[in-house]
Design a protein around this motif. Structure first.
Motif, PDB file in Angstrom:
ATOM      1  N   ALA A 118       0.849  -1.195   0.000  1.00  0.00           N
ATOM      2  CA  ALA A 118       0.000   0.000   0.000  1.00  0.00           C
ATOM      3  C   ALA A 118       0.878   1.237   0.000  1.00  0.00           C
ATOM      4  N   LYS A 119       0.685   2.116  -0.994  1.00  0.00           N
ATOM      5  CA  LYS A 119       1.478   3.341  -1.098  1.00  0.00           C
ATOM      6  C   LYS A 119       0.575   4.510  -1.450  1.00  0.00           C
ATOM      7  N   ASN A 120       0.878   5.668  -0.844  1.00  0.00           N
ATOM      8  CA  ASN A 120       0.165   6.907  -1.169  1.00  0.00           C
ATOM      9  C   ASN A 120       1.008   7.649  -2.203  1.00  0.00           C
ATOM     10  N   ILE A 121       0.483   7.740  -3.424  1.00  0.00           N
ATOM     11  CA  ILE A 121       1.267   8.286  -4.539  1.00  0.00           C
ATOM     12  C   ILE A 121       0.717   9.643  -4.964  1.00  0.00           C
ATOM     13  N   THR A 122       1.606  10.635  -5.002  1.00  0.00           N
ATOM     14  CA  THR A 122       1.252  11.983  -5.449  1.00  0.00           C
ATOM     15  C   THR A 122       1.883  12.219  -6.813  1.00  0.00           C
ATOM     16  N   ALA A 123       1.044  12.557  -7.809  1.00  0.00           N
ATOM     17  CA  ALA A 123       1.534  12.844  -9.160  1.00  0.00           C
ATOM     18  C   ALA A 123       0.544  13.766  -9.858  1.00  0.00           C
ATOM     19  N   ASN A 124       0.883  14.196 -11.070  1.00  0.00           N
ATOM     20  CA  ASN A 124       0.022  15.112 -11.814  1.00  0.00           C
ATOM     21  C   ASN A 124      -1.127  14.390 -12.492  1.00  0.00           C
ATOM     22  N   ILE A 125      -0.852  13.186 -13.011  1.00  0.00           N
ATOM     23  CA  ILE A 125      -1.894  12.463 -13.748  1.00  0.00           C
ATOM     24  C   ILE A 125      -1.658  10.953 -13.618  1.00  0.00           C
ATOM     25  N   PHE A 126      -2.756  10.192 -13.623  1.00  0.00           N
ATOM     26  CA  PHE A 126      -2.708   8.734 -13.470  1.00  0.00           C
ATOM     27  C   PHE A 126      -3.531   8.085 -14.571  1.00  0.00           C
ATOM     28  N   SER A 127      -3.094   6.921 -15.039  1.00  0.00           N
ATOM     29  CA  SER A 127      -3.924   6.153 -15.968  1.00  0.00           C
ATOM     30  C   SER A 127      -4.952   5.370 -15.155  1.00  0.00           C
ATOM     31  N   LYS A 128      -6.018   4.923 -15.818  1.00  0.00           N
ATOM     32  CA  LYS A 128      -7.075   4.162 -15.130  1.00  0.00           C
ATOM     33  C   LYS A 128      -6.517   2.881 -14.518  1.00  0.00           C
ATOM     34  N   ALA A 129      -5.658   2.185 -15.270  1.00  0.00           N
ATOM     35  CA  ALA A 129      -5.060   0.931 -14.795  1.00  0.00           C
ATOM     36  C   ALA A 129      -4.199   1.176 -13.557  1.00  0.00           C
ATOM     37  N   ALA A 130      -3.483   2.303 -13.536  1.00  0.00           N
ATOM     38  CA  ALA A 130      -2.621   2.624 -12.398  1.00  0.00           C
ATOM     39  C   ALA A 130      -3.461   2.901 -11.156  1.00  0.00           C
ATOM     40  N   VAL A 131      -4.536   3.674 -11.312  1.00  0.00           N
ATOM     41  CA  VAL A 131      -5.423   3.993 -10.182  1.00  0.00           C
ATOM     42  C   VAL A 131      -6.000   2.708  -9.602  1.00  0.00           C
ATOM     43  N   GLU A 132      -6.426   1.816 -10.486  1.00  0.00           N
ATOM     44  CA  GLU A 132      -7.012   0.537 -10.065  1.00  0.00           C
ATOM     45  C   GLU A 132      -6.003  -0.297  -9.269  1.00  0.00           C
ATOM     46  N   LYS A 133      -4.775  -0.406  -9.761  1.00  0.00           N
ATOM     47  CA  LYS A 133      -3.757  -1.214  -9.090  1.00  0.00           C
ATOM     48  C   LYS A 133      -3.343  -0.624  -7.750  1.00  0.00           C
ATOM     49  N   ILE A 134      -3.238   0.707  -7.678  1.00  0.00           N
ATOM     50  CA  ILE A 134      -2.846   1.376  -6.433  1.00  0.00           C
ATOM     51  C   ILE A 134      -3.918   1.185  -5.364  1.00  0.00           C
ATOM     52  N   GLU A 135      -5.174   1.366  -5.761  1.00  0.00           N
ATOM     53  CA  GLU A 135      -6.282   1.243  -4.801  1.00  0.00           C
ATOM     54  C   GLU A 135      -6.508  -0.212  -4.383  1.00  0.00           C
ATOM     55  N   ASN A 136      -6.303  -1.164  -5.307  1.00  0.00           N
ATOM     56  CA  ASN A 136      -6.427  -2.593  -4.979  1.00  0.00           C
ATOM     57  C   ASN A 136      -5.360  -3.043  -3.979  1.00  0.00           C
ATOM     58  N   ALA A 137      -4.196  -2.386  -4.025  1.00  0.00           N
ATOM     59  CA  ALA A 137      -3.117  -2.702  -3.088  1.00  0.00           C
ATOM     60  C   ALA A 137      -3.321  -2.020  -1.728  1.00  0.00           C
ATOM     61  N   GLY A 138      -4.358  -1.167  -1.628  1.00  0.00           N
ATOM     62  CA  GLY A 138      -4.656  -0.485  -0.372  1.00  0.00           C
ATOM     63  C   GLY A 138      -4.056   0.915  -0.270  1.00  0.00           C
TER      64      GLY A 138
END
Length: 144
Positions: A118-138
């Motif tokens: 689980a990581k809190n990631i700060t960036a300017n823009i995210f792809s849909k797949a990236a958002v899904e994987k980050i949130e699935n990991a907590g």
């Protein structure tokens, strides 16, 4: 008595000394030839000029459109972020990890690779797949 000659570094040549007598090979006209535009002082030819022939830049066919205003992103994949130990990932952490070289482009996170922590990631823009994987990991997605 031995005499030593100063030796130049390998690959260095003397500059061409023009106008120093006929035996030098570049005497009299100093390598500029006889008469004409190129023999005159102050003459300089613009880059790409081919003596009136259609220049290469204009002969070659052109296709498509190059948008000079397109936003270029610094792309980072989720798989690369997995290797970083920190919980909170932002520009400073990515820079220390060597994933970002310069600070001139906005950061875009893509979903290539796997994320297990689980990581809190700060960036300017995210792809849909990236958002899904980050949130699935907590983890959390924080947009700048």
């Amino acid at each position: 008595m031995d005499t030593y000659k100063l030796v130049k570094p390998a690959g260095m040549k003397d500059r061409k000394r023009v106008g120093r007598g006929s035996s030098s090979g570049t005497g009299k006209t100093s390598g500029r030839g006889q008469k004409g535009q190129g023999s005159r002082s102050g003459f300089s030819m613009r880059p790409g000029f081919e003596g009136g022939q259609m220049p290469l830049q204009r002969r070659v066919p052109k296709r498509g459109f190059n948008n000079i205003f397109k936003t270029k992103y610094c792309i980072i994949n989720v798989g690369q972020i997995e290797k970083i130990d920190d919980q909170d990932i932002d520009f400073v952490v990515l820079r220390k990890a060597g994933l970002i070289k310069k600070a001139d482009k906005p950061i875009k996170i893509l979903g290539n690779g796997e994320l297990t922590k689980a990581k809190n990631i700060t960036a300017n823009i995210f792809s849909k797949a990236a958002v899904e994987k980050i949130e699935n990991a907590g983890g959390k997605v924080i947009k700048n």
